[in-house]
Write a protein that holds these residues in place. Structure first.
Motif, PDB file in Angstrom:
ATOM      1  N   SER A 648      -7.263 -14.771  11.303  1.00 49.81           N
ATOM      2  CA  SER A 648      -7.973 -13.525  11.035  1.00 49.81           C
ATOM      3  C   SER A 648      -7.092 -12.595  10.221  1.00 49.81           C
ATOM      4  CB  SER A 648      -8.365 -12.858  12.349  1.00 49.81           C
ATOM      5  OG  SER A 648      -9.032 -11.632  12.108  1.00 49.81           O
ATOM      6  N   TYR A 649      -7.677 -12.002   9.188  1.00 47.24           N
ATOM      7  CA  TYR A 649      -7.017 -10.964   8.399  1.00 47.24           C
ATOM      8  C   TYR A 649      -7.832  -9.692   8.539  1.00 47.24           C
ATOM      9  CZ  TYR A 649      -5.459  -8.164   4.459  1.00 47.24           C
ATOM     10  OH  TYR A 649      -4.991  -7.133   3.686  1.00 47.24           O
ATOM     11  N   VAL A 650      -7.201  -8.610   8.971  1.00 45.53           N
ATOM     12  CA  VAL A 650      -7.877  -7.337   9.207  1.00 45.53           C
ATOM     13  C   VAL A 650      -7.123  -6.227   8.474  1.00 45.53           C
ATOM     14  CG1 VAL A 650      -8.634  -5.637  10.911  1.00 45.53           C
ATOM     15  CG2 VAL A 650      -8.663  -8.067  11.490  1.00 45.53           C
ATOM     16  N   ASP A 651      -7.805  -5.565   7.566  1.00 47.79           N
ATOM     17  CA  ASP A 651      -7.246  -4.395   6.882  1.00 47.79           C
ATOM     18  C   ASP A 651      -8.070  -3.187   7.308  1.00 47.79           C
ATOM     19  OD1 ASP A 651      -6.177  -2.496   5.207  1.00 47.79           O
ATOM     20  OD2 ASP A 651      -7.181  -3.240   3.399  1.00 47.79           O
ATOM     21  N   ALA A 652      -7.596  -2.464   8.313  1.00 45.56           N
ATOM     22  CA  ALA A 652      -8.311  -1.309   8.854  1.00 45.56           C
ATOM     23  C   ALA A 652      -7.496  -0.060   8.560  1.00 45.56           C
ATOM     24  CB  ALA A 652      -8.528  -1.469  10.353  1.00 45.56           C
ATOM     25  N   HIS A 653      -8.096   0.903   7.850  1.00 47.04           N
ATOM     26  CA  HIS A 653      -7.334   2.089   7.458  1.00 47.04           C
ATOM     27  C   HIS A 653      -8.271   3.280   7.252  1.00 47.04           C
ATOM     28  CE1 HIS A 653      -8.465   0.096   3.612  1.00 47.04           C
ATOM     29  NE2 HIS A 653      -8.713   1.342   3.227  1.00 47.04           N
ATOM     30  N   LEU A 654      -7.683   4.469   7.219  1.00 42.63           N
ATOM     31  CA  LEU A 654      -8.439   5.683   6.944  1.00 42.63           C
ATOM     32  C   LEU A 654      -8.896   5.693   5.490  1.00 42.63           C
ATOM     33  CD1 LEU A 654      -6.323   8.468   8.718  1.00 42.63           C
ATOM     34  CD2 LEU A 654      -8.318   7.267   9.608  1.00 42.63           C
ATOM     35  N   THR A 655     -10.037   6.318   5.251  1.00 41.54           N
ATOM     36  CA  THR A 655     -10.532   6.467   3.886  1.00 41.54           C
ATOM     37  C   THR A 655     -10.606   7.935   3.468  1.00 41.54           C
ATOM     38  OG1 THR A 655     -12.810   6.421   4.723  1.00 41.54           O
ATOM     39  CG2 THR A 655     -11.857   4.329   3.960  1.00 41.54           C
ATOM     40  N   ARG A 656     -10.095   8.803   4.324  1.00 47.05           N
ATOM     41  CA  ARG A 656     -10.086  10.228   4.002  1.00 47.05           C
ATOM     42  C   ARG A 656      -8.944  10.887   4.744  1.00 47.05           C
ATOM     43  NH1 ARG A 656     -15.321  13.583   5.615  1.00 47.05           N
ATOM     44  NH2 ARG A 656     -14.187  13.742   7.577  1.00 47.05           N
ATOM     45  N   ASP A 657      -8.309  11.871   4.126  1.00 44.54           N
ATOM     46  CA  ASP A 657      -7.259  12.624   4.804  1.00 44.54           C
ATOM     47  C   ASP A 657      -7.831  13.296   6.042  1.00 44.54           C
ATOM     48  OD1 ASP A 657      -5.791  11.884   2.630  1.00 44.54           O
ATOM     49  OD2 ASP A 657      -5.619  13.893   1.758  1.00 44.54           O
TER      50      ASP A 657
END
Length: 798
Positions: A648-657
């Motif tokens: 599994s590859y998961v790229d989870a991140h914020l998209t706004r400050d």
């Protein structure tokens, strides 16, 4: 996503919930029956994001609960935080809160079901036919809490024809422990009236050995010196000499043991194959003596040693009562009604010393200062769901239903500071420093429907919609008995009526789903899904500030309460796009699923703190995305040798400050677009190599070797606010078994190389070795992976 199965040692299929079959009858994963769509279908024909962990895998890999199950399910992260709590389940990186060595006992972005009953209880995986994991938002059919997906434990059902007994036992020695561990369980199926009535009971006991030592427990709280070697300008101090130890401390070894009793009992009442009822009662109790965590070497303590001053026992009990009715309505539809009542009661003690030191109110002026807290939490949940499932055949199939859920929560917390009242001349003989009581109720109602149209034999389209409405209320109060705030003089422990403040919130909305799939051949299926999910908002488990609180805060006094905008939080939502392919190649010697996805997450519920007292709360305050892919595959290298793999590859991140999103030492740090979300590994995977040597007459020898990799995990969003990257680790396990039709016996080893690894972090590095006057805080802690186990295991079947 991932509509395949993680096959067991024999590659056995997980089969229909109400039609168990011989698990050795087939090794074709595509013939597995699943019910995650609320309709019975083969896995090959299920155009949805579902994976299934079979009974064979659960048994061969010794998967006792959701924590161990996650290692063999792509995209799932559950930290090994020990038996004191249920592990927090994270699917596809949908998590915003800091990691914690305390795990979780309720509430998260994943819906958990026992059969048809929604709950959040970590019932042990005994007598379970399979576990289905539905990745991605499941808002239309499941609703409640399925922001990221759902996990369904599918139990074996009563059989009206055959009397059976299955007995299982396991014993082992564990590194870094002075005790042996053991597990025993039995499942009995009793036909009472052939074709009409049957009873099935499953009961087990888990006596798992601990390995964390509490070597610095206070002999006499309020008298014993918690830190004989005080900090100076050039030293952070020590826990003293041998004589100091003898005068102040005592030890307790292996405190994170697990003593769990679990039982599940089902009665089947069947009028005919079209009319049947399942009545279920399940009960589980778990006791442990402390955290599965260390102090990261504070004051010279070791890897398997905790620095805490008090034992921290936890006693959890859970009960489930349910009634499920299945009624066939001719050749048109089946009526399914599920009524359930669940309750959970948790009593615990925690070392509260460092919380009070961290608030910096000057408690350390008392040389023997320490504090502990008694906690009691109670959950009561009632569910009712009624649905109709089409049975008329033809190009259109459908499901319509209604859902009702009521969750009541109550908590009590009492904090004590032994000896402090006498030291400070406060006249509170019981040393009760803080008391709080809180009650909340959340009610959700929903209507839903889903329909599928087969445009051709190969091509189908599905659409679904759900309307939901929830209301949440809370009332709570708190008092500070040491300074006489909100409570009468000693010995009163009753909070004054004017300290209680009620509040309420609510919301409604719609979630929907669209799906299509095309079957290029019997061995190749592609599917596309757009789905939405939601998680209800609710009431923070914190007391509302009164005017007296605000006045005291303005003058610099001690205050622990929430402002009006800190009492409640709203729902958050996800929108999911995914494309998947499932294939069986080379005469089904290679079976695989690859699935790519992108999940947009809005109104993210994030952890925060109250302005007064830094009490943990939830607020809405960020936007995020999770994107990646999952792989599962089974390769039959030879007729005797198979390889099963997941990645599994998961790229989870914020998209706004997000301004002030992370709090450390009372200071709010901003988080920024691109900051990685905490709690889940970006890369993770597993591999099992299985060799089977037939011996004739139904006998065989089976050898299994497995390896699990978990990539690094962030403890906080973007490592802001003194967050850390928890290092990656790999563990190996192996087993060798002799198997016949009636019994199985074998040896096994888990974590073969005794890998030491950190699984979670509580608080942050800013509190590590932090000195208050001349006292070192022990607030920072690290969860510890279970060390090596070597043992024997057997199974008997009659």
């Amino acid at each position: 996503m991932c509509a395949t199965a993680l096959m067991g040692v024999t590659g056995a299929p997980a089969l229909a919930q109400d039609a168990p079959q011989d698990s050795s009858s087939s090794s074709d994963t595509n013939e597995i029956i699943v019910t995650g769509s609320r309709r019975t279908t083969t896995l090959q024909d299920a155009p949805m994001n579902i994976s299934a962990v079979s009974a064979a895998t659960i048994e061969s890999q010794r998967l006792d609960d959701i924590r161990s199950l996650a290692s063999f399910t792509p995209g799932v992260t559950v930290a090994d935080t020990g038996p004191a709590s249920t592990g927090g389940i994270i699917l596809r990186g949908i998590a915003s809160g800091d990691t914690s060595v305390f795990g979780a006992n309720s509430g998260n972005s994943v819906g958990v079901y026992l059969g048809e009953v929604p709950l959040y209880l970590d019932f042990k995986l005994i007598d379970v036919e399979r576990v289905e994991v539905l990745q991605g938002p499941q808002g239309t059919l499941y609703g409640l809490g399925t922001l990221a997906g759902a996990v369904r434990y599918i139990p074996n059902r009563p059989d009206t024809n055959n009397f059976t007994v299955d007995v299982h036992g396991r014993g082992y020695a564990q590194s870094h422990s002075d005790e042996f561990g053991g597990v025993g369980d039995v499942a009995v199926n009793v036909p009472i009236i052939k074709d009409h009535v049957a009873f099935r009971t499953s009961t087990g006991y888990y006596d798992n050995a601990g390995f964390i030592d509490y070597n610095y427990l206070l002999q006499r709280p309020g008298v014993s010196n918690p830190q004989p070697g005080r900090a100076t300008a050039t030293s952070t101090g020590s826990l003293g000499t041998t004589d100091d130890y003898a005068a102040n401390f005592r030890r307790r070894e292996d405190v994170n043991y697990e003593h769990t009793f679990t039982t599940r009992n089902q009665l089947l009442l069947e009028v005919n194959p079209a009319i049947k009822a399942y009545l279920t009662y399940a009960h589980q109790t778990t006791k442990t003596g402390g955290r599965q965590a260390n102090g990261s070497g504070v004051l010279g303590t070791g890897k398997y040693e905790a620095p805490f001053r008090y034992l921290e026992p936890v006693d959890r009990s859970a009960d489930l009562f349910s009634a499920e009715f299945n009624i066939g309505l001719g050749n048109i539809a089946q009526l399914v009604s599920t009524t359930a009542y669940t309750k959970q009661h948790i009593e615990s003690v925690d070392d509260n010393t460092d919380l009070l030191l961290d608030l910096d109110y000057g408690y350390e002026a008392f040389p023997a200062f320490s504090s502990y807290a008694n906690n009691e939490r109670r959950y009561k949940q009632f569910n009712q769901e009624v649905r109709l499932v089409s049975t008329h055949g033809g190009p259109v199939s459908w499901v319509v239903g209604g859902f009702y859920n009521r969750l009541k929560y109550a908590s009590d917390r009492l904090e004590y500071t032994p000896g402090f009242s006498n030291f400070a001349g406060l006249g509170r003989t019981d040393d009760l420093e803080y008391i709080s009581k809180l009650n909340s109720k959340t009610v959700e109602k929903a209507l839903y429907g889903e329909a599928s149209l087969h445009l051709t034999d190969q091509w189908q389209v599905t659409g679904g919609i759900r309307y939901f409405k929830y209301d949440a209320t809370v009332v709570g109060g708190s008092a500070l008995p040491l300074i006489g705030v909100g409570i009468g003089a000693y010995p009163s422990t009753t909070i004054n009526a004017n300290r209680f403040k009620p509040g309420s919130t609510g919301k409604d909305g719609i979630v929907w789903k669209a799906n299509t799939s095309y079957k290029f051949s019997d061995d190749l299926l592609a599917y596309f899904t757009y789905s939405t999910g939601y998680r209800v908002g609710g009431a923070n488990q914190v007391i509302a500030c009164t005017q007296a609180d605000l006045d005291r805060a303005a003058s610099g006094g001690q205050v622990l309460c929430a402002l009006p905008n800190e009492l409640f939080y709203g729902p958050d939502r996800t929108r999911n796009l995914e494309l998947g392919v499932r294939a069986s190649l080379f005469d089904k010697r290679l079976q695989l699923t690859v699935d790519g996805y992108r999940v947009k997450w809005s109104g993210v519920q994030v952890p925060s703190q109250t302005l007064n007292g830094a009490i943990g709360i939830t607020v809405n305050g960020a936007e995020a995305v999770s994107q990646g892919f999952d792989f599962q595959g089974t390769l039959k290298i030879t007729p005797k040798l198979s390889l099963i793999g997941t990645y599994s590859y998961v790229d989870a991140h914020l998209t706004r400050d997000a301004a002030g999103l992370v709090v450390s030492q009372g200071v709010r740090d901003d988080a920024f677009d691109g900051d990685r979300l905490p709690g889940s590994a970006k890369n993770s995977g597993s591999a099992q190599l299985i060799y089977t040597q037939p011996l004739g007459d139904g006998r065989k020898v089976q050898a299994t070797v497995a390896s699990v990799y978990r990539g690094n995990i962030y403890s906080r969003v973007g490592l802001r606010g003194n967050g850390e990257a928890i290092p990656h680790y790999t563990t190996q396990s192996a087993s060798l078994n002799y198997i016949t039709r009636q019994f199985e016996v074998g040896v096994f080893a888990d974590n073969i190389f005794d890998k030491y690894a950190v699984t979670a972090i509580s608080n942050d590095r800013s509190s590590y070795n932090q000195v208050r006057s001349d006292v070192v805080e022990r607030y920072y802690s690290r969860g510890v992976l279970t060390p090596r186990r070597v043992g024997v295991e057997f199974r008997l079947h009659y």
